[in-house]
Design a protein around this motif. Structure first.
Motif, PDB file in Angstrom:
ATOM      1  N   VAL A  55      -1.864   0.384   4.880  1.00 38.34           N
ATOM      2  CA  VAL A  55      -0.780  -0.060   5.034  1.00 38.34           C
ATOM      3  C   VAL A  55       0.836  -0.156   4.301  1.00 38.34           C
ATOM      4  O   VAL A  55       1.650   0.111   4.321  1.00 38.34           O
ATOM      5  N   ARG A  56      -0.262  -1.395   3.269  1.00 37.44           N
ATOM      6  CA  ARG A  56       0.804  -1.326   2.057  1.00 37.44           C
ATOM      7  C   ARG A  56       1.698   0.038   1.517  1.00 37.44           C
ATOM      8  O   ARG A  56       2.447   0.820   1.069  1.00 37.44           O
ATOM      9  N   LEU A  57       0.263   0.543   1.257  1.00 39.98           N
ATOM     10  CA  LEU A  57       0.239   2.733   0.620  1.00 39.98           C
ATOM     11  C   LEU A  57       1.107   3.026   1.352  1.00 39.98           C
ATOM     12  O   LEU A  57       2.286   3.599   1.091  1.00 39.98           O
ATOM     13  N   ALA A  58       1.234   2.952   2.390  1.00 44.68           N
ATOM     14  CA  ALA A  58       1.874   3.970   4.005  1.00 44.68           C
ATOM     15  C   ALA A  58       3.485   3.519   3.688  1.00 44.68           C
ATOM     16  O   ALA A  58       4.237   4.011   3.947  1.00 44.68           O
ATOM     17  N   PHE A  59       3.464   2.065   3.461  1.00 46.91           N
ATOM     18  CA  PHE A  59       4.946   1.380   3.967  1.00 46.91           C
ATOM     19  C   PHE A  59       5.635   2.285   2.705  1.00 46.91           C
ATOM     20  O   PHE A  59       6.696   3.003   2.391  1.00 46.91           O
ATOM     21  N   GLN A  60       5.514   1.864   1.444  1.00 43.89           N
ATOM     22  CA  GLN A  60       5.675   2.382  -0.341  1.00 43.89           C
ATOM     23  C   GLN A  60       5.934   3.943  -0.495  1.00 43.89           C
ATOM     24  O   GLN A  60       6.856   4.101  -0.826  1.00 43.89           O
ATOM     25  N   ARG A  61       4.944   4.611   0.565  1.00 50.41           N
ATOM     26  CA  ARG A  61       5.420   6.152   0.385  1.00 50.41           C
ATOM     27  C   ARG A  61       6.210   6.998   0.749  1.00 50.41           C
ATOM     28  O   ARG A  61       6.940   7.908   1.064  1.00 50.41           O
TER      29      ARG A  61
END
Length: 227
Positions: free
Chosen positions: A161-167
């Motif tokens: 979830v963190r990576l998806a948001f950051q991208r």
């Protein structure tokens, strides 16, 4: 190599990094403020002359900006500024956020620890209201907004979830679309409500607060620019 020589090499690396960061921030400001218009070609040689640097830090800066979705590299043509989000892209981004972030806020409230509470409160304390309607005036709020939402995603316990948001780099694309100085207090009020809900360990309130925050950003603050 002597210690003195090593220190000299370290200083040169540090100076080079500082120069690259300065060039990156300068070009980013030009893109955010539409000094370089959306869709316009970006001249590496022209920027190098303007900043009185070699082309290397300019190329490095543009590579970073490409990773953030602010610049686009075209084969055999060089770089150009990306276009602003279309209405369809804008709606798609917010649909994605509404799927992801309310869940993350709810989960963060379920898992909250004393360390997590401290991190959220410390981040909220860094928030500064905009001082003007250009990027220099609202840069600090943009940076805070990104860190704040990334932190909530982190506290959800889901690395994906963190990576998806950051991208998405949504904070940059949203602030690049439009900014009104008077929305700063609204954003920060909603952030405070979110922190209260998460730190108090109230999952339904956290989910509802995040949903309202995103819907307000979409409907009340930004979608009207497409009308």
């Amino acid at each position: 190599m002597t210690d003195h020589a090593v220190e000299g090499a370290d200083r040169r690396v540090l100076r080079r990094q500082m120069l690259a960061d300065d060039v990156y921030e300068a070009i980013k400001t030009m893109l955010m403020d539409h000094v370089v218009r959306p869709g316009a070609r970006i001249s590496i040689d022209g920027l190098a002359r303007e900043f009185q640097v070699s082309s290397t830090p300019v190329r490095e800066a543009l590579a970073r900006l490409e990773s953030e979705g602010l610049a686009l590299k075209e084969p055999l043509k060089g770089y150009r500024a990306t276009q602003l989000l279309t209405l369809a892209e804008f709606d798609d981004l917010y649909r994605f956020r509404l799927l992801l972030e309310p869940w993350a806020a709810r989960r963060a409230a379920e898992l909250i620890t004393d360390e997590g509470r401290d991190r959220l409160r410390a981040e909220l304390a860094t928030a500064v209201e905009p001082t003007s309607v250009d990027y220099a005036g609202y840069k600090s709020l943009t940076v805070h907004d990104n860190r704040f939402h990334t932190l909530i995603a982190t506290l959800s316990g889901s690395e994906q979830v963190r990576l998806a948001f950051q991208r998405t780099h949504c904070h940059l694309h949203i602030f690049r679309l439009h900014y009104e100085r008077d929305i700063g207090p609204e954003v920060l009020t909603e952030h405070r409500t979110l922190v209260q809900a998460i730190t108090s360990g109230n999952p339904p309130a956290a989910e509802a607060a995040m949903t309202r925050h995103i819907q307000n950003s979409m409907q009340s603050r930004l979608r009207k620019i497409y009308e």
